[in-house]
Design an enzyme around this catalytic site. Structure first.
Site, mmCIF file in Angstrom:
data_model
loop_
_atom_site.group_PDB
_atom_site.id
_atom_site.type_symbol
_atom_site.label_atom_id
_atom_site.label_comp_id
_atom_site.label_asym_id
_atom_site.label_seq_id
_atom_site.Cartn_x
_atom_site.Cartn_y
_atom_site.Cartn_z
ATOM 1 N N GLY A 12 14.550 40.647 75.141
ATOM 2 C CA GLY A 12 13.751 40.287 73.959
ATOM 3 C C GLY A 12 14.510 39.405 72.990
ATOM 4 N N ARG A 16 12.778 39.504 64.500
ATOM 5 C CA ARG A 16 12.879 40.066 63.151
ATOM 6 C C ARG A 16 14.318 40.269 62.660
ATOM 7 N NH1 ARG A 16 9.063 45.076 63.556
ATOM 8 N NH2 ARG A 16 9.080 44.557 65.779
ATOM 9 N N LYS A 23 19.947 40.059 69.899
ATOM 10 C CA LYS A 23 19.801 41.340 69.184
ATOM 11 C C LYS A 23 20.737 42.418 69.705
ATOM 12 C CE LYS A 23 15.918 43.837 69.540
ATOM 13 N NZ LYS A 23 14.541 44.289 69.230
ATOM 14 N N TYR A 101 16.993 50.779 77.236
ATOM 15 C CA TYR A 101 16.759 49.593 76.419
ATOM 16 C C TYR A 101 18.019 49.217 75.650
ATOM 17 C CZ TYR A 101 12.048 50.669 77.734
ATOM 18 O OH TYR A 101 10.938 50.912 78.490
ATOM 19 N N TYR A 386 61.345 34.913 56.917
ATOM 20 C CA TYR A 386 60.737 33.692 57.447
ATOM 21 C C TYR A 386 61.384 32.481 56.810
ATOM 22 C CZ TYR A 386 56.831 30.638 58.856
ATOM 23 O OH TYR A 386 56.051 29.656 59.410
ATOM 24 N N ALA A 422 71.969 46.207 42.505
ATOM 25 C CA ALA A 422 70.647 45.751 42.076
ATOM 26 C C ALA A 422 70.679 44.267 41.759
ATOM 27 C CB ALA A 422 70.199 46.544 40.857
ATOM 28 N N ARG A 439 75.237 38.578 42.783
ATOM 29 C CA ARG A 439 74.470 38.114 41.625
ATOM 30 C C ARG A 439 75.433 37.455 40.652
ATOM 31 N NH1 ARG A 439 73.622 44.351 39.920
ATOM 32 N NH2 ARG A 439 75.556 44.624 38.806
HETATM 33 C C1 UD1 Z 1 7.536 49.685 74.330
HETATM 34 C C2 UD1 Z 1 6.518 50.539 75.124
HETATM 35 C C3 UD1 Z 1 5.862 51.552 74.179
HETATM 36 C C4 UD1 Z 1 6.942 52.413 73.519
HETATM 37 C C5 UD1 Z 1 7.976 51.519 72.831
HETATM 38 C C6 UD1 Z 1 9.134 52.373 72.363
HETATM 39 C C7 UD1 Z 1 5.649 49.031 76.860
HETATM 40 C C8 UD1 Z 1 4.504 48.214 77.299
HETATM 41 N N1 UD1 Z 1 5.522 49.650 75.679
HETATM 42 O O1 UD1 Z 1 6.767 48.962 73.351
HETATM 43 O O2 UD1 Z 1 4.973 52.383 74.893
HETATM 44 O O3 UD1 Z 1 6.349 53.292 72.569
HETATM 45 O O4 UD1 Z 1 8.506 50.536 73.756
HETATM 46 O O5 UD1 Z 1 10.018 51.584 71.609
HETATM 47 O O6 UD1 Z 1 6.603 49.171 77.574
HETATM 48 N N2 UD1 Z 1 11.751 43.464 77.032
HETATM 49 C C9 UD1 Z 1 12.255 42.655 78.006
HETATM 50 N N3 UD1 Z 1 11.432 41.786 78.638
HETATM 51 C C10 UD1 Z 1 10.110 41.672 78.331
HETATM 52 C C11 UD1 Z 1 9.602 42.511 77.308
HETATM 53 C C12 UD1 Z 1 10.438 43.402 76.683
HETATM 54 O O7 UD1 Z 1 13.438 42.711 78.335
HETATM 55 O O8 UD1 Z 1 9.428 40.843 78.944
HETATM 56 C C13 UD1 Z 1 12.638 44.402 76.364
HETATM 57 C C14 UD1 Z 1 12.809 44.052 74.897
HETATM 58 O O9 UD1 Z 1 13.971 43.276 74.706
HETATM 59 C C15 UD1 Z 1 12.941 45.411 74.236
HETATM 60 C C16 UD1 Z 1 12.207 46.354 75.169
HETATM 61 O O10 UD1 Z 1 12.061 45.684 76.397
HETATM 62 O O11 UD1 Z 1 14.283 45.830 74.226
HETATM 63 C C17 UD1 Z 1 10.877 46.825 74.634
HETATM 64 O O12 UD1 Z 1 10.003 45.715 74.521
HETATM 65 P P1 UD1 Z 1 8.932 45.592 73.387
HETATM 66 O O13 UD1 Z 1 8.055 44.432 73.659
HETATM 67 O O14 UD1 Z 1 9.586 45.626 72.074
HETATM 68 O O15 UD1 Z 1 8.096 46.911 73.598
HETATM 69 P P2 UD1 Z 1 7.372 47.724 72.502
HETATM 70 O O16 UD1 Z 1 6.215 46.952 71.987
HETATM 71 O O17 UD1 Z 1 8.359 48.231 71.534
#
Ligand code: UD1
Ligand code: CA
Length: 455
Positions: A12, A16, A23, A101, A386, A422, A439
């Site tokens: 991701g 934000r 991240k 994650y 030094y 001293a 001195r």
């Molecule tokens: C996801 C879950 C949701 C859960 C929440 C908890 C899904 C569809 N939803 O939602 O049920 O409550 O986590 O935090 O799984 N990522 C990738 N590749 C992608 C998409 C995402 O690597 O194509 C990674 C992101 O970097 C992130 C994580 O997966 O670390 C979660 O992705 P994100 O899209 O934020 O899922 P949520 O909407 O938080």
């Protein structure tokens, strides 16, 4: 089935965070979030780690040694289901797979084990938690028998489903075989047009499998980071966890909310740490140590019974038993203080080996120096180590006395029982048991008239 493959999603963008840095490389407790997850994964013996990266993939790769994990790139982020599909080729037959994650850093090895233990050929496991405010999370839908039926994302949920407080943490475990069978069945017909990993739950149910729900030991384990505010909040939660561990092991903290550890800290018992201290890297502390307020200690060992007074900074050094330091001492890398030594206020040391019982009590700089035992270094003494190009060494023998405001021009040595008057500037060797006076001789001029004011 004893093999474990751990897939860590980290593709991701982290919009934000408003950051160039990927991240998962933002730091919590002084180390990148992804490192926390990898450290937990490393506690599972012989687990293979596969990290799915996308944004900043090269940055992530170059932060770790090649052997730390297998990296797969997900060039377009089409959803969590798609991300796991990218890792499929690296999963081993007959393995249990857990999905973690990179931005959920505080997951523990204990919870990972619980998840893996709840998996077999007929069961998959899902980490869920009840939250007072479930908004934003996928909701856990259970049937009349309390069995998990599906996960519905917030954006796809009905108003009834939105009232469910049990949520999906995203962490799931199942066999490689089932992942291979089911991932291709996931579609993207939903509110976000993404391939949702969560759809596996409904697929599992319709294939006649059941889902074991597992709960984390603490809620902070499943907290994800999307913003710097959330990162700061989780940092406090993490610091409190560390403070509690330290107190449980026998160290008192004046205020667990004003304690920071960025690295590992091992401590004996009956220590006291006052407010606003920061421990970085690898620090070990003996027993019966007192550390005053506002101290920073990095990569150092502190012996038993040491007293470190307020505002002292110690880096890559070893402090012997019963030493007393500070307030306002600066102990720089390579300092080794013997037992019962004293280093007082506004003293800076660097690569200084100080023998047992020696004292440097006030306003001095001691660098590239070796002091024997029971040496007394007077206030304002400076080792001139030094010459603008090279560093030179100062040796001071046992039981020597260096008078206040002395300048020791290195390379220089003062023999055992030497005595420096001293205010001396010492530029050649002081033999053992000699007095050195370097001195200008004092002249007293009688009848001196003060200058009169011009006007
Ligand atoms: C996801 C879950 C949701 C859960 C929440 C908890 C899904 C569809 N939803 O939602 O049920 O409550 O986590 O935090 O799984 N990522 C990738 N590749 C992608 C998409 C995402 O690597 O194509 C990674 C992101 O970097 C992130 C994580 O997966 O670390 C979660 O992705 P994100 O899209 O934020 O899922 P949520 O909407 O938080
Ligand atoms: Ca999302």
């Amino acid at each position: 089935m004893t093999k474990t493959d751990i897939v860590i999603l980290a593709a991701g963008k982290g919009t934000r965070m408003r950051s160039q840095l990927p991240k998962v490389l933002h730091k919590l407790g002084g180390k990148p979030m992804l490192t926390h997850v990898l450290d937990a994964a490393n506690e599972i013996s012989d687990a293979h780690k596969i990290v799915v990266t996308g944004h900043g993939a090269e940055w992530v790769r170059s932060t770790y040694p090649e052997s730390a994990f297998t990296m797969v790139e997900q060039s377009e982020q089409l959803g969590t289901g798609h991300a796991v599909t990218c890792a499929l080729g690296h999963l081993r037959d007959e393995a249990k797979v857990i999905i973690l994650y990179g931005d959920v850093p505080l997951i523990t090895a204990a919870t990972i084990c619980k998840m893996l233990n709840a998996v077999d050929d007929q069961h998959i496991s899902l980490l869920t938690i009840e939250l007072p405010d479930p908004s934003g999370y996928g909701r856990i839908i259970r049937d009349d028998h309390g069995q998990i039926e599906a996960i519905v994302e917030q954006k796809d949920a009905s108003s009834d489903q939105l009232r469910v407080s049990e949520v999906n943490t995203g962490v799931m475990a199942l066999t490689t075989k089932l992942l291979r069978d089911w991932l291709p069945e996931i579609g993207n017909q939903n509110a976000q047009g993404e391939y949702y990993l969560t759809d596996l739950i409904a697929i599992a149910r319709s294939a006649g499998y059941s889902i074991n729900a597992v709960q984390p030991i603490s809620a902070s384990e499943v907290e994800g980071i999307n913003s710097r505010q959330q990162l700061a909040d989780l940092e406090r939660a993490y610091q409190l966890r560390l403070a509690e561990q330290l107190m449980a092991s026998g160290t008192s903290l004046a205020d667990p909310a004003r304690f920071d550890q960025r690295g590992t800290l091992t401590a004996g018992t009956d220590n006291f740490i006052d407010i606003n201290c920061l421990f970085e890297g690898r620090v070990s502390i003996g027993s019966n140590v007192r550390i005053g307020p506002n101290c920073q200690i990095t990569d150092s060992h502190i012996g038993d019974g040491v007293e470190i007074k307020a505002n002292t900074v110690i880096e890559q050094s070893t402090i012997g038993d019963q030493a007393v330091l500070g307030p306002f001492a600066r102990i720089r890398p390579g300092t080794q203080l013997g037992s019962n030594t004293k280093v007082g206020n506004f003293v800076e040391t660097k690569k200084a080996i100080v023998g047992n019982g020696s004292k440097i009590n006030h306003l001095s700089y001691v660098g590239d120096a070796e002091l024997g035992e029971n040496v007394n270094v007077g206030a304002g003494t400076i080792t001139c180590n030094y010459d603008g190009v090279n560093k030179h060494k100062t040796d001071i023998g046992d039981n020597s006395f260096v008078g206040s405001n002395s300048t020791l021009i290195a390379p220089i040595s003062i023999g055992a029982n030497g005595f420096v008057a001293a205010g001396s500037t010492i530029s050649s060797e002081v033999p053992a048991a000699h007095l050195a006076v370097g001195r200008a001789k004092q002249r007293n001029i009688p009848g001196w008239k003060r200058p009169a004011k011009n006007n």
